[in-house]
Design a protein around this motif. Structure first.
Motif, PDB file in Angstrom:
ATOM      1  N   LEU A   1      -0.243 -24.744   1.984  1.00 37.20           N
ATOM      2  CA  LEU A   1      -0.811 -23.883   3.026  1.00 37.20           C
ATOM      3  C   LEU A   1       0.107 -22.701   3.313  1.00 37.20           C
ATOM      4  CD1 LEU A   1      -2.938 -23.273   5.195  1.00 37.20           C
ATOM      5  CD2 LEU A   1      -1.636 -24.749   6.736  1.00 37.20           C
ATOM      6  N   GLN A   2       1.407 -22.949   3.440  1.00 34.84           N
ATOM      7  CA  GLN A   2       2.355 -21.864   3.696  1.00 34.84           C
ATOM      8  C   GLN A   2       2.353 -20.841   2.568  1.00 34.84           C
ATOM      9  OE1 GLN A   2       6.039 -24.017   4.361  1.00 34.84           O
ATOM     10  NE2 GLN A   2       6.159 -23.083   6.395  1.00 34.84           N
ATOM     11  N   ALA A   3       2.315 -21.318   1.327  1.00 29.17           N
ATOM     12  CA  ALA A   3       2.313 -20.396   0.184  1.00 29.17           C
ATOM     13  C   ALA A   3       1.044 -19.562   0.166  1.00 29.17           C
ATOM     14  CB  ALA A   3       2.454 -21.182  -1.119  1.00 29.17           C
ATOM     15  N   GLY A   4      -0.080 -20.172   0.453  1.00 29.11           N
ATOM     16  CA  GLY A   4      -1.335 -19.428   0.493  1.00 29.11           C
ATOM     17  C   GLY A   4      -1.354 -18.392   1.601  1.00 29.11           C
ATOM     18  N   GLU A   5      -0.856 -18.764   2.765  1.00 29.15           N
ATOM     19  CA  GLU A   5      -0.828 -17.813   3.873  1.00 29.15           C
ATOM     20  C   GLU A   5       0.152 -16.675   3.598  1.00 29.15           C
ATOM     21  OE1 GLU A   5      -2.823 -17.575   6.421  1.00 29.15           O
ATOM     22  OE2 GLU A   5      -3.895 -19.433   5.960  1.00 29.15           O
ATOM     23  N   ARG A   6       1.230 -16.972   2.906  1.00 31.87           N
ATOM     24  CA  ARG A   6       2.195 -15.920   2.559  1.00 31.87           C
ATOM     25  C   ARG A   6       1.589 -14.939   1.557  1.00 31.87           C
ATOM     26  NH1 ARG A   6       8.328 -16.463   1.251  1.00 31.87           N
ATOM     27  NH2 ARG A   6       8.817 -14.273   1.109  1.00 31.87           N
ATOM     28  N   LEU A   7       0.828 -15.462   0.581  1.00 31.33           N
ATOM     29  CA  LEU A   7       0.155 -14.574  -0.365  1.00 31.33           C
ATOM     30  C   LEU A   7      -0.857 -13.698   0.358  1.00 31.33           C
ATOM     31  CD1 LEU A   7      -0.226 -13.855  -3.434  1.00 31.33           C
ATOM     32  CD2 LEU A   7      -2.189 -15.388  -3.343  1.00 31.33           C
ATOM     33  N   ARG A   8      -1.602 -14.290   1.285  1.00 28.50           N
ATOM     34  CA  ARG A   8      -2.596 -13.517   2.036  1.00 28.50           C
ATOM     35  C   ARG A   8      -1.922 -12.454   2.895  1.00 28.50           C
ATOM     36  NH1 ARG A   8      -6.126 -14.468   6.943  1.00 28.50           N
ATOM     37  NH2 ARG A   8      -4.619 -16.066   7.449  1.00 28.50           N
ATOM     38  N   ALA A   9      -0.767 -12.775   3.491  1.00 29.51           N
ATOM     39  CA  ALA A   9      -0.040 -11.796   4.291  1.00 29.51           C
ATOM     40  C   ALA A   9       0.453 -10.646   3.424  1.00 29.51           C
ATOM     41  CB  ALA A   9       1.137 -12.477   4.997  1.00 29.51           C
ATOM     42  N   ASP A  10       0.966 -10.956   2.229  1.00 26.99           N
ATOM     43  CA  ASP A  10       1.395  -9.889   1.319  1.00 26.99           C
ATOM     44  C   ASP A  10       0.224  -9.021   0.895  1.00 26.99           C
ATOM     45  OD1 ASP A  10       4.095 -10.461   1.355  1.00 26.99           O
ATOM     46  OD2 ASP A  10       4.016 -11.749  -0.414  1.00 26.99           O
ATOM     47  N   TYR A  11      -0.916  -9.648   0.641  1.00 29.44           N
ATOM     48  CA  TYR A  11      -2.121  -8.919   0.240  1.00 29.44           C
ATOM     49  C   TYR A  11      -2.550  -7.944   1.344  1.00 29.44           C
ATOM     50  CZ  TYR A  11      -7.005  -8.225  -1.150  1.00 29.44           C
ATOM     51  OH  TYR A  11      -8.211  -7.683  -1.489  1.00 29.44           O
ATOM     52  N   GLU A  12      -2.558  -8.431   2.572  1.00 30.64           N
ATOM     53  CA  GLU A  12      -2.982  -7.578   3.685  1.00 30.64           C
ATOM     54  C   GLU A  12      -1.940  -6.506   4.004  1.00 30.64           C
ATOM     55  OE1 GLU A  12      -3.973 -10.216   6.852  1.00 30.64           O
ATOM     56  OE2 GLU A  12      -5.748 -10.958   5.812  1.00 30.64           O
ATOM     57  N   ARG A  13      -0.660  -6.870   3.949  1.00 29.32           N
ATOM     58  CA  ARG A  13       0.404  -5.904   4.232  1.00 29.32           C
ATOM     59  C   ARG A  13       0.428  -4.795   3.185  1.00 29.32           C
ATOM     60  NH1 ARG A  13       4.570  -9.376   4.807  1.00 29.32           N
ATOM     61  NH2 ARG A  13       3.864  -9.812   6.898  1.00 29.32           N
ATOM     62  N   ALA A  14       0.096  -5.137   1.952  1.00 30.05           N
ATOM     63  CA  ALA A  14       0.092  -4.143   0.879  1.00 30.05           C
ATOM     64  C   ALA A  14      -1.115  -3.220   0.961  1.00 30.05           C
ATOM     65  CB  ALA A  14       0.121  -4.842  -0.480  1.00 30.05           C
ATOM     66  N   GLY A  15      -2.100  -3.589   1.747  1.00 25.49           N
ATOM     67  CA  GLY A  15      -3.294  -2.751   1.883  1.00 25.49           C
ATOM     68  C   GLY A  15      -4.161  -2.748   0.639  1.00 25.49           C
ATOM     69  N   LEU A  16      -4.244  -3.896  -0.027  1.00 25.74           N
ATOM     70  CA  LEU A  16      -4.997  -3.972  -1.277  1.00 25.74           C
ATOM     71  C   LEU A  16      -6.484  -4.240  -1.081  1.00 25.74           C
ATOM     72  CD1 LEU A  16      -2.415  -6.025  -3.348  1.00 25.74           C
ATOM     73  CD2 LEU A  16      -2.930  -3.599  -3.551  1.00 25.74           C
ATOM     74  N   SER A  17      -6.883  -4.581   0.132  1.00 23.87           N
ATOM     75  CA  SER A  17      -8.302  -4.865   0.356  1.00 23.87           C
ATOM     76  C   SER A  17      -9.103  -3.564   0.330  1.00 23.87           C
ATOM     77  CB  SER A  17      -8.495  -5.584   1.686  1.00 23.87           C
ATOM     78  OG  SER A  17      -7.999  -4.795   2.738  1.00 23.87           O
ATOM     79  N   ALA A  18     -10.354  -3.685  -0.003  1.00 22.31           N
ATOM     80  CA  ALA A  18     -11.225  -2.514  -0.090  1.00 22.31           C
ATOM     81  C   ALA A  18     -11.501  -1.967   1.304  1.00 22.31           C
ATOM     82  CB  ALA A  18     -12.535  -2.886  -0.775  1.00 22.31           C
ATOM     83  N   ARG A  19     -11.560  -0.683   1.412  1.00 24.68           N
ATOM     84  CA  ARG A  19     -11.884  -0.048   2.692  1.00 24.68           C
ATOM     85  C   ARG A  19     -13.387   0.158   2.773  1.00 24.68           C
ATOM     86  NH1 ARG A  19      -6.918   1.787   1.715  1.00 24.68           N
ATOM     87  NH2 ARG A  19      -5.477   1.918   3.435  1.00 24.68           N
ATOM     88  N   VAL A  20     -13.896  -0.061   3.967  1.00 27.21           N
ATOM     89  CA  VAL A  20     -15.329   0.102   4.172  1.00 27.21           C
ATOM     90  C   VAL A  20     -15.657   1.544   4.521  1.00 27.21           C
ATOM     91  CG1 VAL A  20     -17.282  -0.676   5.557  1.00 27.21           C
ATOM     92  CG2 VAL A  20     -15.514  -2.291   4.911  1.00 27.21           C
ATOM     93  N   THR A  21     -14.770   2.193   5.245  1.00 29.98           N
ATOM     94  CA  THR A  21     -15.002   3.572   5.653  1.00 29.98           C
ATOM     95  C   THR A  21     -13.813   4.437   5.254  1.00 29.98           C
ATOM     96  OG1 THR A  21     -13.971   3.248   7.813  1.00 29.98           O
ATOM     97  CG2 THR A  21     -16.335   2.820   7.663  1.00 29.98           C
ATOM     98  N   MET A  22     -13.900   5.676   5.603  1.00 32.34           N
ATOM     99  CA  MET A  22     -12.814   6.609   5.323  1.00 32.34           C
ATOM    100  C   MET A  22     -11.620   6.308   6.224  1.00 32.34           C
ATOM    101  SD  MET A  22     -13.192  10.672   5.542  1.00 32.34           S
ATOM    102  CE  MET A  22     -11.901  11.773   5.200  1.00 32.34           C
ATOM    103  N   ARG A  23     -10.404   6.575   5.749  1.00 32.79           N
ATOM    104  CA  ARG A  23      -9.207   6.394   6.577  1.00 32.79           C
ATOM    105  C   ARG A  23      -9.111   7.537   7.573  1.00 32.79           C
ATOM    106  NH1 ARG A  23      -3.820   4.939   3.592  1.00 32.79           N
ATOM    107  NH2 ARG A  23      -3.251   5.039   5.764  1.00 32.79           N
ATOM    108  N   TRP A  24      -9.016   7.186   8.851  1.00 31.57           N
ATOM    109  CA  TRP A  24      -8.948   8.194   9.893  1.00 31.57           C
ATOM    110  C   TRP A  24      -7.574   8.265  10.543  1.00 31.57           C
ATOM    111  CZ3 TRP A  24     -12.709  11.574  10.045  1.00 31.57           C
ATOM    112  CH2 TRP A  24     -13.951  11.211   9.541  1.00 31.57           C
ATOM    113  N   ASP A  25      -6.587   7.528  10.025  1.00 36.20           N
ATOM    114  CA  ASP A  25      -5.273   7.591  10.649  1.00 36.20           C
ATOM    115  C   ASP A  25      -4.633   8.950  10.376  1.00 36.20           C
ATOM    116  OD1 ASP A  25      -5.456   6.468   8.123  1.00 36.20           O
ATOM    117  OD2 ASP A  25      -3.504   5.523   8.213  1.00 36.20           O
ATOM    118  N   ALA A  26      -3.740   9.322  11.266  1.00 37.07           N
ATOM    119  CA  ALA A  26      -3.126  10.657  11.208  1.00 37.07           C
ATOM    120  C   ALA A  26      -2.214  10.783  10.000  1.00 37.07           C
ATOM    121  CB  ALA A  26      -2.327  10.897  12.483  1.00 37.07           C
TER     122      ALA A  26
END
Length: 160
Positions: A52-77
């Motif tokens: 469980l810890q290894a899976g959650e760590r992989l998911r955290a790296d995936y999210e921190r890296a920003g590898l998920s697909a974006r649904v809309t345009m990026r609006w950050d400054a």
């Protein structure tokens, strides 16, 4: 833990009691929207703590890296100039690059046959049954293969 109550009406063709005539009762379901498929498996005793810890760590790296697909345009400054906090923006970029490197190294360590189930279940949040069906695997084989992949991930992250 975030739990949300979902109320659904039953379609006339989906009868709870087929012998009962007339309208059926509304079904109430409580869903934990924050629970991942691997947390669900671990809660039922199908995964070890290290898996469980290894899976959650992989998911955290995936999210921190920003590898998920974006649904809309990026609006950050746009990042500020160097004189107004540009170092903080570069630190965030370095953290993202490090997470991306860790994610790809972990997936490479797991191997080409097991990386698919890892990505589908851990990163994309797909259920085991859906992942088995999408990859053309027999029913109930996904838990075994996911367990093997999580063991390799635990070794990669130094957890087991």
């Amino acid at each position: 833990m975030t739990a949300r109550r979902l109320d659904t009406r039953i379609h006339p063709d989906d009868r709870l009691d087929p012998d009962k005539v007339g309208p059926q009762v509304m079904r109430h379901v409580t869903v934990n929207v924050a629970e991942s498929p691997i947390a669900w498996l671990a809660a039922r005793g199908l995964l070890t703590g290290a898996q469980l810890q290894a899976g959650e760590r992989l998911r955290a790296d995936y999210e921190r890296a920003g590898l998920s697909a974006r649904v809309t345009m990026r609006w950050d400054a746009a990042p500020p100039a160097k004189g107004r906090g540009g170092a903080r923006a570069s630190d965030a970029s370095l953290a993202r690059i490090d997470a991306r490197r860790r994610f790809h190294a972990a997936v490479d360590h797991v191997g080409p046959g097991l990386a698919d189930i890892c990505w589908r279940v851990i990163c994309a949040g797909e259920g085991i049954g859906g992942a088995e069906k999408a990859m053309g695997w027999p029913a109930r084989s996904g838990k075994l293969v996911l367990g093997l992949a999580l063991d390799r991930l635990a070794r990669f992250y130094g957890m087991g």
